[in-house]
Design a protein around this motif. Structure first.
Motif, PDB file in Angstrom:
ATOM      1  N   TYR A   1       0.728  -1.204   0.063  1.00 27.93           N
ATOM      2  CA  TYR A   1      -0.025  -0.152   0.125  1.00 27.93           C
ATOM      3  C   TYR A   1       0.774   1.211  -0.050  1.00 27.93           C
ATOM      4  O   TYR A   1       0.569   2.095  -0.792  1.00 27.93           O
ATOM      5  CB  TYR A   1      -0.919  -0.079   1.102  1.00 27.93           C
ATOM      6  CG  TYR A   1      -1.988  -1.078   0.936  1.00 27.93           C
ATOM      7  CD1 TYR A   1      -3.153  -0.984   0.263  1.00 27.93           C
ATOM      8  CD2 TYR A   1      -1.807  -2.227   1.860  1.00 27.93           C
ATOM      9  CE1 TYR A   1      -4.076  -2.018   0.261  1.00 27.93           C
ATOM     10  CE2 TYR A   1      -2.758  -3.215   1.886  1.00 27.93           C
ATOM     11  CZ  TYR A   1      -3.765  -3.296   1.032  1.00 27.93           C
ATOM     12  OH  TYR A   1      -4.663  -4.181   0.936  1.00 27.93           O
ATOM     13  N   CYS A   2       1.924   1.158   0.933  1.00 23.99           N
ATOM     14  CA  CYS A   2       2.776   2.577   0.748  1.00 23.99           C
ATOM     15  C   CYS A   2       3.772   2.521  -0.093  1.00 23.99           C
ATOM     16  O   CYS A   2       4.386   3.363  -0.469  1.00 23.99           O
ATOM     17  CB  CYS A   2       3.583   2.372   2.279  1.00 23.99           C
ATOM     18  SG  CYS A   2       2.391   2.636   3.676  1.00 23.99           S
TER      19      CYS A   2
ATOM     20  N   CYS B   1       0.825   2.691   7.315  1.00 24.49           N
ATOM     21  CA  CYS B   1      -0.373   2.883   6.877  1.00 24.49           C
ATOM     22  C   CYS B   1      -1.505   2.333   7.847  1.00 24.49           C
ATOM     23  O   CYS B   1      -2.724   2.370   7.708  1.00 24.49           O
ATOM     24  CB  CYS B   1      -0.616   2.385   5.503  1.00 24.49           C
ATOM     25  SG  CYS B   1      -0.409   1.001   5.149  1.00 24.49           S
TER      26      CYS B   1
ATOM     27  N   ARG C   1      -2.543  -1.151   7.557  1.00 29.24           N
ATOM     28  CA  ARG C   1      -3.350  -1.941   6.724  1.00 29.24           C
ATOM     29  C   ARG C   1      -2.651  -3.215   6.886  1.00 29.24           C
ATOM     30  O   ARG C   1      -1.454  -3.418   6.911  1.00 29.24           O
ATOM     31  CB  ARG C   1      -3.441  -1.553   5.244  1.00 29.24           C
ATOM     32  CG  ARG C   1      -4.089   0.112   5.253  1.00 29.24           C
ATOM     33  CD  ARG C   1      -4.439   0.482   3.922  1.00 29.24           C
ATOM     34  NE  ARG C   1      -5.573  -0.154   3.308  1.00 29.24           N
ATOM     35  CZ  ARG C   1      -5.947  -0.035   2.071  1.00 29.24           C
ATOM     36  NH1 ARG C   1      -5.407   1.060   1.347  1.00 29.24           N
ATOM     37  NH2 ARG C   1      -6.898  -0.723   1.533  1.00 29.24           N
TER      38      ARG C   1
ATOM     39  N   PHE D   1      -1.808  -6.740   4.866  1.00 29.58           N
ATOM     40  CA  PHE D   1      -1.404  -7.446   3.785  1.00 29.58           C
ATOM     41  C   PHE D   1      -1.041  -8.690   3.598  1.00 29.58           C
ATOM     42  O   PHE D   1      -0.622  -9.323   4.652  1.00 29.58           O
ATOM     43  CB  PHE D   1      -0.583  -6.472   2.884  1.00 29.58           C
ATOM     44  CG  PHE D   1       0.836  -6.225   3.372  1.00 29.58           C
ATOM     45  CD1 PHE D   1       1.932  -7.107   3.302  1.00 29.58           C
ATOM     46  CD2 PHE D   1       1.045  -5.390   4.583  1.00 29.58           C
ATOM     47  CE1 PHE D   1       3.096  -7.062   3.956  1.00 29.58           C
ATOM     48  CE2 PHE D   1       2.091  -5.270   5.224  1.00 29.58           C
ATOM     49  CZ  PHE D   1       3.267  -6.152   5.110  1.00 29.58           C
TER      50      PHE D   1
ATOM     51  N   LYS E   1      -1.548  -7.018  -1.909  1.00 29.27           N
ATOM     52  CA  LYS E   1      -2.841  -6.389  -1.050  1.00 29.27           C
ATOM     53  C   LYS E   1      -3.584  -7.460  -0.638  1.00 29.27           C
ATOM     54  O   LYS E   1      -3.777  -8.746  -1.543  1.00 29.27           O
ATOM     55  CB  LYS E   1      -3.447  -5.336  -2.077  1.00 29.27           C
ATOM     56  CG  LYS E   1      -2.648  -4.125  -1.995  1.00 29.27           C
ATOM     57  CD  LYS E   1      -3.089  -3.048  -2.863  1.00 29.27           C
ATOM     58  CE  LYS E   1      -2.050  -1.903  -3.410  1.00 29.27           C
ATOM     59  NZ  LYS E   1      -2.776  -0.986  -4.265  1.00 29.27           N
TER      60      LYS E   1
END
Length: 92
Positions: free
Chosen positions: A8-9, A63, A65, A67, A83
């Motif tokens: 994501y980052c 972030c 999140r 993954f 992801k």
């Protein structure tokens, strides 16, 4: 120390920024029809292979999140990160 790339980052960061989330790609049983044995399997038993393994990680210091990750447990080498919801990359 592992360097892990957050999908994501899009940055490779030290392992200390991440939290391990267990085995990836587990399917939760239907609570209305699952037996006690199926729930026990889901809650307590995980694969522990030597070699390529699918894991879930969280970028807790970034972030935030979750993954998925493919890691070789014998060499501790990260093979791929991707992801949640994306197809698992082909084995190397």
């Amino acid at each position: 120390m592992l360097l892990i790339r957050c999908p994501y980052c899009q940055m490779e960061r030290p392992e200390a920024e991440f939290k391990y989330g267990g085995q990836a790609h587990l399917t939760r049983p239907d609570p209305n029809s699952a037996s006690d044995a199926e729930w026990t399997d889901y809650l307590y038993f995980r694969a522990n292979p030597k070699g390529e393994f699918g894991e879930r990680w969280r970028h807790s210091a970034g972030c935030g999140r979750f993954f998925n990750c493919r890691r070789d447990t014998a060499s501790d080498r990260i093979l791929a990160t991707y992801k949640i919801g994306e197809s698992r990359p082909a084995a190397g």
